[in-house]
Design an enzyme around this catalytic site. Structure first.
Site, PDB file in Angstrom:
ATOM      1  N   CYS A  46      96.017  57.134 -67.439  1.00 31.16           N
ATOM      2  CA  CYS A  46      95.432  55.897 -66.870  1.00 31.16           C
ATOM      3  C   CYS A  46      94.666  55.110 -67.923  1.00 31.16           C
ATOM      4  O   CYS A  46      94.203  53.995 -67.641  1.00 31.16           O
ATOM      5  CB  CYS A  46      94.524  56.234 -65.703  1.00 31.16           C
ATOM      6  SG  CYS A  46      95.391  57.059 -64.358  1.00 31.16           S
ATOM      7  N   CYS A  71      89.418  55.904 -52.510  1.00 30.81           N
ATOM      8  CA  CYS A  71      90.537  56.014 -53.460  1.00 30.81           C
ATOM      9  C   CYS A  71      91.004  54.639 -53.910  1.00 30.81           C
ATOM     10  O   CYS A  71      91.068  53.699 -53.105  1.00 30.81           O
ATOM     11  CB  CYS A  71      91.735  56.698 -52.792  1.00 30.81           C
ATOM     12  SG  CYS A  71      91.382  58.305 -52.070  1.00 30.81           S
ATOM     13  N   SER A  72      91.409  54.546 -55.165  1.00 31.12           N
ATOM     14  CA  SER A  72      92.156  53.357 -55.594  1.00 31.12           C
ATOM     15  C   SER A  72      93.555  53.461 -54.993  1.00 31.12           C
ATOM     16  O   SER A  72      94.027  54.560 -54.700  1.00 31.12           O
ATOM     17  CB  SER A  72      92.228  53.294 -57.121  1.00 31.12           C
ATOM     18  OG  SER A  72      92.881  54.446 -57.619  1.00 31.12           O
ATOM     19  N   ILE A  94      97.857  52.614 -54.694  1.00 31.19           N
ATOM     20  CA  ILE A  94      99.088  52.668 -55.500  1.00 31.19           C
ATOM     21  C   ILE A  94      99.534  51.218 -55.693  1.00 31.19           C
ATOM     22  O   ILE A  94      99.663  50.482 -54.712  1.00 31.19           O
ATOM     23  CB  ILE A  94     100.135  53.523 -54.766  1.00 31.19           C
ATOM     24  CG1 ILE A  94      99.656  54.985 -54.726  1.00 31.19           C
ATOM     25  CG2 ILE A  94     101.501  53.401 -55.418  1.00 31.19           C
ATOM     26  CD1 ILE A  94     100.385  55.853 -53.727  1.00 31.19           C
ATOM     27  N   LYS A 154      89.446  50.068 -57.300  1.00 27.73           N
ATOM     28  CA  LYS A 154      89.411  50.318 -55.849  1.00 27.73           C
ATOM     29  C   LYS A 154      89.998  49.162 -55.050  1.00 27.73           C
ATOM     30  O   LYS A 154      90.798  49.375 -54.138  1.00 27.73           O
ATOM     31  CB  LYS A 154      87.960  50.585 -55.409  1.00 27.73           C
ATOM     32  CG  LYS A 154      87.756  50.635 -53.912  1.00 27.73           C
ATOM     33  CD  LYS A 154      88.416  51.868 -53.304  1.00 27.73           C
ATOM     34  CE  LYS A 154      88.711  51.739 -51.830  1.00 27.73           C
ATOM     35  NZ  LYS A 154      89.926  51.007 -51.480  1.00 27.73           N
ATOM     36  N   HIS A 198      95.262  49.513 -58.957  1.00 24.80           N
ATOM     37  CA  HIS A 198      95.291  50.382 -60.143  1.00 24.80           C
ATOM     38  C   HIS A 198      96.730  50.679 -60.559  1.00 24.80           C
ATOM     39  O   HIS A 198      97.227  51.801 -60.358  1.00 24.80           O
ATOM     40  CB  HIS A 198      94.503  51.660 -59.828  1.00 24.80           C
ATOM     41  CG  HIS A 198      94.342  52.606 -60.983  1.00 24.80           C
ATOM     42  ND1 HIS A 198      94.427  52.220 -62.305  1.00 24.80           N
ATOM     43  CD2 HIS A 198      94.080  53.947 -60.991  1.00 24.80           C
ATOM     44  CE1 HIS A 198      94.247  53.279 -63.074  1.00 24.80           C
ATOM     45  NE2 HIS A 198      94.043  54.337 -62.315  1.00 24.80           N
TER      46      HIS A 198
HETATM   47  N1  COA Z   1      92.120  52.159 -49.865  1.00 21.09           N
HETATM   48  C1  COA Z   1      92.119  51.572 -48.633  1.00 21.09           C
HETATM   49  N2  COA Z   1      93.208  51.450 -47.880  1.00 21.09           N
HETATM   50  C2  COA Z   1      94.353  51.925 -48.375  1.00 21.09           C
HETATM   51  C3  COA Z   1      94.447  52.543 -49.624  1.00 21.09           C
HETATM   52  C4  COA Z   1      93.263  52.655 -50.379  1.00 21.09           C
HETATM   53  N3  COA Z   1      93.270  53.228 -51.581  1.00 21.09           N
HETATM   54  N4  COA Z   1      95.714  52.930 -49.838  1.00 21.09           N
HETATM   55  C5  COA Z   1      96.417  52.562 -48.753  1.00 21.09           C
HETATM   56  N5  COA Z   1      95.599  51.959 -47.860  1.00 21.09           N
HETATM   57  C6  COA Z   1      95.924  51.455 -46.527  1.00 21.09           C
HETATM   58  C7  COA Z   1      97.189  50.633 -46.510  1.00 21.09           C
HETATM   59  O1  COA Z   1      96.920  49.268 -46.722  1.00 21.09           O
HETATM   60  C8  COA Z   1      97.681  50.877 -45.100  1.00 21.09           C
HETATM   61  O2  COA Z   1      96.921  50.087 -44.215  1.00 21.09           O
HETATM   62  P1  COA Z   1      97.603  49.478 -42.868  1.00 21.09           P
HETATM   63  O3  COA Z   1      97.988  50.675 -42.052  1.00 21.09           O
HETATM   64  O4  COA Z   1      96.516  48.656 -42.271  1.00 21.09           O
HETATM   65  O5  COA Z   1      98.776  48.694 -43.348  1.00 21.09           O
HETATM   66  C9  COA Z   1      97.286  52.322 -44.843  1.00 21.09           C
HETATM   67  O6  COA Z   1      96.178  52.592 -45.733  1.00 21.09           O
HETATM   68  C10 COA Z   1      98.385  53.310 -45.132  1.00 21.09           C
HETATM   69  O7  COA Z   1      98.947  52.980 -46.405  1.00 21.09           O
HETATM   70  P2  COA Z   1      99.867  53.981 -47.182  1.00 21.09           P
HETATM   71  O8  COA Z   1     100.415  53.266 -48.379  1.00 21.09           O
HETATM   72  O9  COA Z   1     100.834  54.612 -46.240  1.00 21.09           O
HETATM   73  O10 COA Z   1      98.800  55.063 -47.666  1.00 21.09           O
HETATM   74  P3  COA Z   1      99.099  56.499 -48.199  1.00 21.09           P
HETATM   75  O11 COA Z   1      98.494  57.475 -47.276  1.00 21.09           O
HETATM   76  O12 COA Z   1     100.548  56.657 -48.533  1.00 21.09           O
HETATM   77  O13 COA Z   1      98.275  56.518 -49.601  1.00 21.09           O
HETATM   78  C11 COA Z   1      96.433  57.304 -50.865  1.00 21.09           C
HETATM   79  C12 COA Z   1      96.873  56.535 -49.611  1.00 21.09           C
HETATM   80  C13 COA Z   1      94.928  57.283 -50.902  1.00 21.09           C
HETATM   81  C14 COA Z   1      96.917  58.758 -50.774  1.00 21.09           C
HETATM   82  C15 COA Z   1      97.048  56.614 -52.110  1.00 21.09           C
HETATM   83  O14 COA Z   1      96.607  55.278 -52.179  1.00 21.09           O
HETATM   84  C16 COA Z   1      96.641  57.327 -53.396  1.00 21.09           C
HETATM   85  O15 COA Z   1      97.261  58.336 -53.745  1.00 21.09           O
HETATM   86  N6  COA Z   1      95.649  56.808 -54.123  1.00 21.09           N
HETATM   87  C17 COA Z   1      95.184  57.417 -55.355  1.00 21.09           C
HETATM   88  C18 COA Z   1      96.033  56.959 -56.508  1.00 21.09           C
HETATM   89  C19 COA Z   1      95.675  57.702 -57.759  1.00 21.09           C
HETATM   90  O16 COA Z   1      95.457  58.902 -57.751  1.00 21.09           O
HETATM   91  N7  COA Z   1      95.621  56.989 -58.877  1.00 21.09           N
HETATM   92  C20 COA Z   1      95.320  57.577 -60.150  1.00 21.09           C
HETATM   93  C21 COA Z   1      93.881  57.858 -60.228  1.00 21.09           C
HETATM   94  S1  COA Z   1      93.432  58.863 -61.584  1.00 21.09           S
END
Ligand code: COA
Length: 421
Positions: A93, A242-243, A245, A363, A367
């Site tokens: 990252c 969480c940030s 995708i 966030k 990201h």
């Molecule tokens: N913060 C707030 N809302 C989020 C979000 C986040 N980070 N990620 C997704 N959402 C919301 C979407 O907008 C969607 O909302 P809706 O139902 O109103 O449309 C809902 O959550 C579901 O989205 P979805 O894409 O299916 O979420 P997911 O469960 O597949 O993924 C995480 C959520 C947190 C698991 C994913 O964003 C993630 O893995 N984040 C971390 C990424 C990471 O590790 N980066 C590197 C860092 S070192």
């Protein structure tokens, strides 16, 4: 530790980014072209791209995300820059800030007089489970991933250790998310350009429209505590810790300091650059600080001849809310164990004493991992020139800092930016 300043001054004369978000119809090439065009439009006296001598691209894993390796020459070609040398830089990252540091070294050493630094990542092609697997490759596969860790899990371990040591509660982390969404709501390029209050109101309106019972949240804290609205991802980190995708790209144009005013009246000078590495998280005695960040910061401050106190604003690597708390301590803005109170007390708000992540941070802005480090520099470039629109901080921004982390701090880079009128 390096003690010298840069052998030749380095200035940013242009900066641009694509919108961040989920764009099924676009690939990295499309996104980078958007960022590059935005960059060229920002150089107010104009710049002939034929002067660009080399290109460094921050990109973590286009191979796995898009099944396309060797991305740098493709992107150079897409913006008409072949045959200049083009190289992809991978540091998880922190790929973006590592590419920036290569650009700084190329200008500072006299190897080049104009360098394009870019970042690009297209993550949303894959389902979440595969994105999680791909990101996990940045950790220690032998000793961490094989034991079941994911990135939310790593940062949950950091948060748990921090809570045990300093008495922080999960609610304190929610203040970081609230603050970064407040900022992101004012950033037209943000993936989640909406406050959590508005997000909550949207959910109520959507429920009513579908004829479902309206949720009974009275405050944003009710919303953030509701497991159905803000589910637990890895205790104590919930969805809004969480940030996301993200797909996105970013770009910077660097020239020697003594030529910068040919292109703009307000160049932003890079006066400090620090980088350090560390073992993987499982091999560290203390999880509540990132030694590589502390070391990179010390190098950058020393090179720039400034201290943490002098920094007016900073973009820090808030891949998870706890990461912002730890970053602000590693950078010396707050004492160890004090960082978590900063968002609660408004110190890190846009109108606070030390604004952090005015862009919305990872966030809320999003990201796209290889693009994030470069996008941080895009934000400070805009803020320092008074061009950040509705999220512009008040008063002058003579000194700013960016902090970009690879994995859980196996890599960290800190850059310091100065405006000299
Ligand atoms: N913060 C707030 N809302 C989020 C979000 C986040 N980070 N990620 C997704 N959402 C919301 C979407 O907008 C969607 O909302 P809706 O139902 O109103 O449309 C809902 O959550 C579901 O989205 P979805 O894409 O299916 O979420 P997911 O469960 O597949 O993924 C995480 C959520 C947190 C698991 C994913 O964003 C993630 O893995 N984040 C971390 C990424 C990471 O590790 N980066 C590197 C860092 S070192």
């Amino acid at each position: 530790m390096p003690t010298t300043s840069l052998p030749r001054g380095v200035a940013i004369i242009g900066a641009g980014m694509s919108k961040f978000g989920a764009f099924p119809e676009k690939n990295s090439r499309d996104l980078f072209v958007e960022a590059y065009k935005d960059l060229l439009a920002s150089v107010e006296k104009g710049f002939d791209p034929r002067q660009i001598e080399s290109f460094y691209l921050g990109n973590f894993s286009s191979d796995l995300f898009e099944h396309q390796a060797h991305m740098a020459p493709l992107l150079a070609d897409a913006v008409g820059l072949t045959p200049i040398p083009a190289a992809r830089v991978e540091n998880a990252c922190a790929s973006g800030a590592t590419a920036l540091r290569q650009g700084v070294m190329a200008i500072a050493s006299g190897m080049a007089d104009a360098v394009l630094v870019g970042g690009a990542e297209k993550m949303t092609n894959l389902p979440t489970a595969d994105v999680t697997d791909t990101l996990a490759a940045a950790a220690d596969m032998a000793f961490e991933i094989s034991a079941g860790f994911t990135f939310p899990g790593f940062y949950a371990a950091i948060a748990t250790a921090y809570m045990a040591k300093y008495g922080m509660k999960p609610e304190h982390l929610m203040n970081v998310a609230l603050k970064n969404h407040e900022n992101g709501a004012l950033n037209p390029n943000a993936q989640f350009g909406v406050t959590i209050q508005k997000w909550m109101e949207g959910r109520v309106a959507a429920a009513l429209k579908k004829g479902k019972p309206a949720p009974t949240w009275q405050t944003v804290m009710d919303f953030l505590h509701d497991d159905s609205a803000n589910p637990m991802v890895a205790w104590p980190l919930r969805l809004f810790d969480c940030s996301p995708i993200t797909d996105g790209a970013s770009a910077l144009l660097l020239v020697p300091a003594d030529r910068a005013k040919d292109y703009t009246d307000t160049p932003i000078y890079i006066t400090g650059s620090g980088q350090a590495s560390d073992s993987a998280l499982h091999d560290r005695a203390d999880l509540t600080a990132l030694p590589a960040a502390q070391r990179a910061a010390a190098q950058a401050y020393q090179m720039a001849g400034v201290t943490a106190r002098d920094i007016r604003i900073a973009e820090v690597h808030d891949c998870f809310t706890i990461a912002e708390v730890v970053a602000t301590e590693d950078l010396g803005f707050f004492a160890p164990g004090e960082g978590y109170r900063a968002a609660e007390d408004g110190v890190t708000a846009r109108d606070g004493a030390k604004p952090i992540n005015t862009s919305g941070g990872l966030k809320s802005k999003g990201h796209p991992v290889g693009a994030s480090g470069v996008a941080q520099a895009v934000e400070v470039f805009k803020q320092m020139r008074g061009q950040a629109g509705a999220r512009q901080v008040s008063g002058d921004v003579p000194l700013a800092l960016t902090h970009n982390v690879g994995a859980t701090g196996s890599t960290c880079l800190v850059h310091i930016y100065e405006r000299k009128d």
